[in-house]
Design an enzyme around this catalytic site. Structure first.
Site, PDB file in Angstrom:
ATOM      1  N   ARG A 104      16.765 -15.369  25.678  1.00 50.34           N
ATOM      2  CA  ARG A 104      16.381 -15.582  24.428  1.00 50.34           C
ATOM      3  C   ARG A 104      15.129 -14.769  23.846  1.00 50.34           C
ATOM      4  NH1 ARG A 104      18.668 -14.491  20.658  1.00 50.34           N
ATOM      5  NH2 ARG A 104      20.587 -15.904  21.431  1.00 50.34           N
ATOM      6  N   LYS A 121       2.265  -3.973   7.153  1.00 54.69           N
ATOM      7  CA  LYS A 121       3.035  -4.996   6.974  1.00 54.69           C
ATOM      8  C   LYS A 121       3.985  -5.403   8.067  1.00 54.69           C
ATOM      9  CE  LYS A 121       2.849  -3.930   2.074  1.00 54.69           C
ATOM     10  NZ  LYS A 121       3.678  -3.468   0.693  1.00 54.69           N
ATOM     11  N   LYS A 138      -8.147   0.838  -1.315  1.00 56.05           N
ATOM     12  CA  LYS A 138      -6.883   0.918  -2.197  1.00 56.05           C
ATOM     13  C   LYS A 138      -7.336   0.048  -3.409  1.00 56.05           C
ATOM     14  CE  LYS A 138      -2.854  -0.074  -0.451  1.00 56.05           C
ATOM     15  NZ  LYS A 138      -1.832  -0.189   0.324  1.00 56.05           N
ATOM     16  N   GLU A 174      -6.424   5.463  -2.753  1.00 56.67           N
ATOM     17  CA  GLU A 174      -5.290   5.512  -3.590  1.00 56.67           C
ATOM     18  C   GLU A 174      -5.728   5.449  -5.065  1.00 56.67           C
ATOM     19  OE1 GLU A 174      -2.768   1.602  -2.865  1.00 56.67           O
ATOM     20  OE2 GLU A 174      -3.458   1.149  -4.771  1.00 56.67           O
ATOM     21  N   ASP A 177       0.160   5.841  -5.743  1.00 57.81           N
ATOM     22  CA  ASP A 177       0.793   4.445  -5.780  1.00 57.81           C
ATOM     23  C   ASP A 177       1.835   4.381  -6.972  1.00 57.81           C
ATOM     24  OD1 ASP A 177       1.350   2.166  -4.646  1.00 57.81           O
ATOM     25  OD2 ASP A 177       0.098   1.301  -5.958  1.00 57.81           O
TER      26      ASP A 177
END
Length: 296
Positions: A97, A132, A164, A198, A219
């Site tokens: 598994r 992410k 950012k 950004e 962005d």
């Protein structure tokens, strides 16, 4: 990939899945029974994690033999046998598994990445991942992106300067002009450190570029705005597009002329690809016949 770190990921996963042993196999299967297992693709995709798959079984039992029949980055289809495993049945069942979970996850990411790469073919845009990622699995997921034909962004917060929106919000609240902050950051970092900022408005571009950045991230710009932004940058920095990127929009974004398209979905939204482990038990003198079982 760093083999020591990969082994650490696998050991933690094996410990999580069977902290006090595999009660079912140890109860139902006689000691000494051997098993031969085939890793089979159930649907089309791009394979990733085949060496990780093999390593899971090796770490469970060094006497297990693994025959790898395909390679990472290969196109696979339903019914293809990708690897075979032979060893102690209890060890094979205890490892299966974890081996499947990791390989299915990586193969799903590689498959999704390949779709994005295909969608921007003919442009100069490079498809890249983001931070992410699944906590603890970043190394494996980043490898899967590469296997799918994509590229990696910075690996961690320690690798590059990337200011950012929240960084800029703090600067604004403190009354610090963005251009001054960029120049101060450039003066503090080493000459090899990449600096990216950004922006979310076209009127921010000139100040950011004039202050001296290596990459400017646009962005949530529309394709038309991206095209205007690329023209404004005029080759003075790399241009990255971020936000609002999916398989329906990525081609238009790429045609705007950006250099980089970052896609969080590559790792945070990829579906695990369906791979199966088909196992036959050679029980020899213990029961006297071969037994085929399907594993859920």
């Amino acid at each position: 990939m760093n083999s020591d770190l990969v082994d650490d990921i696998i050991r933690r996963a094996l410990q999580e899945d069977a902290p006090w042993g595999d009660l079912t196999s140890e109860t139902f299967l006689p000691a000494g029974v051997t098993a031969t297992a085939s890793l089979v693709a159930r649907e089309p995709g791009i394979l990733s994690g085949i060496e990780v798959f093999a390593r899971v079984f090796q770490l469970m039992d060094l006497s297990t033999s693994i025959d790898v029949l395909s390679k990472d980055g290969a196109v696979i289809g339903p019914g293809m046998t990708l690897a075979r495993v032979h060893g102690d049945a209890r060890a094979v069942l205890r490892a299966e598994r974890v081996a499947l979970n990791l390989t299915q996850r990586m193969t799903g990411i590689a498959t999704l990445t390949a779709r994005y790469v295909a969608a921007v073919a003919g442009t100069k845009a490079r498809i890249v991942d983001t931070r992410k990622t699944t906590p603890g699995l970043r190394m494996l997921e980043r490898q899967a992106v590469r296997d799918g034909g994509g590229h990696n962004h910075r690996y961690s917060l320690s690798d590059a300067v990337l200011a950012k929106d929240n960084h800029l919000a703090v600067l604004s609240a403190a009354g610090i002009p963005l251009g001054d902050a960029i120049r101060a950051a450039r003066a503090r970092i080493g000459h090899t450190v990449h600096l990216e900022v950004e922006v979310d408005r076209l009127d921010q571009i000139d100040d950011v570029i004039s202050a001296g950045v290596d990459t400017i991230m646009l962005d949530n710009f529309t394709p038309d705005e991206l095209e205007t932004g690329v023209a404004a940058v005029a080759g003075r920095a790399l241009v990255e597009a971020s936000g609002g990127v999916n398989l329906d929009t990525v081609a238009a974004i790429a045609r705007s002329g950006v250099d980089i398209i970052s896609v969080g979905a590559l790792t945070h939204s990829a579906r695990a690809l369906d791979l199966g482990l088909d196992i036959g038990l050679d029980i020899g003198q213990h029961i006297g016949a071969d037994l085929d079982v399907g594993l859920a």
